[in-house]
Design a protein around this motif. Structure first.
Motif, mmCIF file in Angstrom:
data_model
loop_
_atom_site.group_PDB
_atom_site.id
_atom_site.type_symbol
_atom_site.label_atom_id
_atom_site.label_comp_id
_atom_site.label_asym_id
_atom_site.label_seq_id
_atom_site.Cartn_x
_atom_site.Cartn_y
_atom_site.Cartn_z
ATOM 1 N N GLU A 1 -26.830 38.914 -23.521
ATOM 2 C CA GLU A 1 -28.237 39.259 -23.345
ATOM 3 C C GLU A 1 -28.806 38.129 -22.509
ATOM 4 N N ALA A 2 -29.492 38.469 -21.410
ATOM 5 C CA ALA A 2 -29.958 37.431 -20.501
ATOM 6 C C ALA A 2 -31.385 37.676 -20.051
ATOM 7 N N LEU A 3 -32.032 36.586 -19.644
ATOM 8 C CA LEU A 3 -33.389 36.606 -19.135
ATOM 9 C C LEU A 3 -33.412 35.857 -17.813
ATOM 10 N N VAL A 4 -33.782 36.543 -16.741
ATOM 11 C CA VAL A 4 -33.875 35.906 -15.425
ATOM 12 C C VAL A 4 -35.127 35.035 -15.419
ATOM 13 N N ILE A 5 -34.975 33.771 -15.004
ATOM 14 C CA ILE A 5 -36.121 32.877 -14.987
ATOM 15 C C ILE A 5 -36.486 32.403 -13.581
ATOM 16 N N GLN A 6 -35.579 32.579 -12.622
ATOM 17 C CA GLN A 6 -35.866 32.125 -11.263
ATOM 18 C C GLN A 6 -35.011 32.903 -10.285
ATOM 19 N N GLY A 7 -35.544 33.174 -9.097
ATOM 20 C CA GLY A 7 -34.789 33.860 -8.046
ATOM 21 C C GLY A 7 -34.685 35.349 -8.313
ATOM 22 N N GLU A 8 -33.656 35.949 -7.714
ATOM 23 C CA GLU A 8 -33.422 37.383 -7.901
ATOM 24 C C GLU A 8 -31.940 37.673 -7.830
ATOM 25 N N MET A 9 -31.574 38.788 -8.463
ATOM 26 C CA MET A 9 -30.178 39.200 -8.473
ATOM 27 C C MET A 9 -30.106 40.716 -8.578
ATOM 28 N N TRP A 10 -28.949 41.238 -8.247
ATOM 29 C CA TRP A 10 -28.670 42.658 -8.390
ATOM 30 C C TRP A 10 -27.461 42.778 -9.285
ATOM 31 N N LEU A 11 -27.578 43.599 -10.315
ATOM 32 C CA LEU A 11 -26.511 43.826 -11.286
ATOM 33 C C LEU A 11 -26.109 45.291 -11.188
ATOM 34 N N THR A 12 -24.821 45.523 -10.898
ATOM 35 C CA THR A 12 -24.314 46.884 -10.767
ATOM 36 C C THR A 12 -23.364 47.189 -11.907
ATOM 37 N N VAL A 13 -23.680 48.261 -12.629
ATOM 38 C CA VAL A 13 -22.828 48.774 -13.702
ATOM 39 C C VAL A 13 -22.612 50.246 -13.388
ATOM 40 N N GLY A 14 -21.352 50.621 -13.135
ATOM 41 C CA GLY A 14 -21.063 51.998 -12.732
ATOM 42 C C GLY A 14 -21.764 52.297 -11.416
ATOM 43 N N ALA A 15 -22.507 53.394 -11.379
ATOM 44 C CA ALA A 15 -23.213 53.792 -10.157
ATOM 45 C C ALA A 15 -24.641 53.252 -10.116
ATOM 46 N N GLN A 16 -25.064 52.513 -11.138
ATOM 47 C CA GLN A 16 -26.439 52.034 -11.213
ATOM 48 C C GLN A 16 -26.541 50.553 -10.853
ATOM 49 N N THR A 17 -27.448 50.252 -9.911
ATOM 50 C CA THR A 17 -27.735 48.867 -9.551
ATOM 51 C C THR A 17 -29.170 48.554 -9.926
ATOM 52 N N ARG A 18 -29.349 47.450 -10.636
ATOM 53 C CA ARG A 18 -30.689 46.985 -11.007
ATOM 54 C C ARG A 18 -31.034 45.729 -10.226
ATOM 55 N N HIS A 19 -32.242 45.690 -9.673
ATOM 56 C CA HIS A 19 -32.769 44.510 -8.985
ATOM 57 C C HIS A 19 -33.573 43.738 -10.018
ATOM 58 N N LEU A 20 -33.133 42.538 -10.337
ATOM 59 C CA LEU A 20 -33.735 41.747 -11.414
ATOM 60 C C LEU A 20 -34.451 40.529 -10.853
ATOM 61 N N ARG A 21 -35.662 40.308 -11.366
ATOM 62 C CA ARG A 21 -36.507 39.185 -10.951
ATOM 63 C C ARG A 21 -36.944 38.414 -12.190
ATOM 64 N N PRO A 22 -37.605 37.263 -12.007
ATOM 65 C CA PRO A 22 -38.049 36.487 -13.169
ATOM 66 C C PRO A 22 -38.822 37.337 -14.177
ATOM 67 N N GLY A 23 -38.441 37.185 -15.444
ATOM 68 C CA GLY A 23 -39.043 37.956 -16.522
ATOM 69 C C GLY A 23 -38.237 39.176 -16.911
ATOM 70 N N ASP A 24 -37.303 39.607 -16.050
ATOM 71 C CA ASP A 24 -36.459 40.763 -16.353
ATOM 72 C C ASP A 24 -35.309 40.344 -17.263
ATOM 73 N N ARG A 25 -34.947 41.251 -18.143
ATOM 74 C CA ARG A 25 -33.822 41.019 -19.064
ATOM 75 C C ARG A 25 -32.710 42.019 -18.766
#
Length: 97
Positions: A42-66
């Motif tokens: 279980e994670a909480l983004v605190i700085q920057g941005e990332m993309w997490l791909t699981v199967g066919a779904q990609t999530r764009h995560l920014r600070p505050g996103d879990r």
């Protein structure tokens, strides 16, 4: 930045049965091909941005996103032009047994 402090995140994670809590910082533009981990997260983004791909779904995560991943779930990660930092709680397989 998150309204939650690291000690608060850590205490909540340990209370939920996670056995390891740490901060992960990634350099800009790092890409990790599909892989798995022998632990749940279980994670909480605190700085920057990332993309997490699981199967066919990609999530764009920014600070505050879990995000959460179960143990052994295939996923890929990509980090933005400023890199990314997140706090992560891990539930290791040995601890769950």
């Amino acid at each position: 930045m998150s309204a939650v402090t690291f000690p608060e995140f850590e205490a909540a994670a340990l209370a939920q049965g996670y056995d390891e809590v740490l901060e992960r910082a990634w350099q800009p533009l790092v890409e990790l091909d599909t892989h798995t981990h022998p632990f749940a997260v279980e994670a909480l983004v605190i700085q920057g941005e990332m993309w997490l791909t699981v199967g066919a779904q990609t999530r764009h995560l920014r600070p505050g996103d879990r995000f959460e991943l179960d143990q052994d779930v295939p996923h890929a990660e990509r980090y933005g032009s400023e890199g990314a930092t997140y706090w992560v709680a891990r539930r290791n397989a040995a601890a769950a047994a």
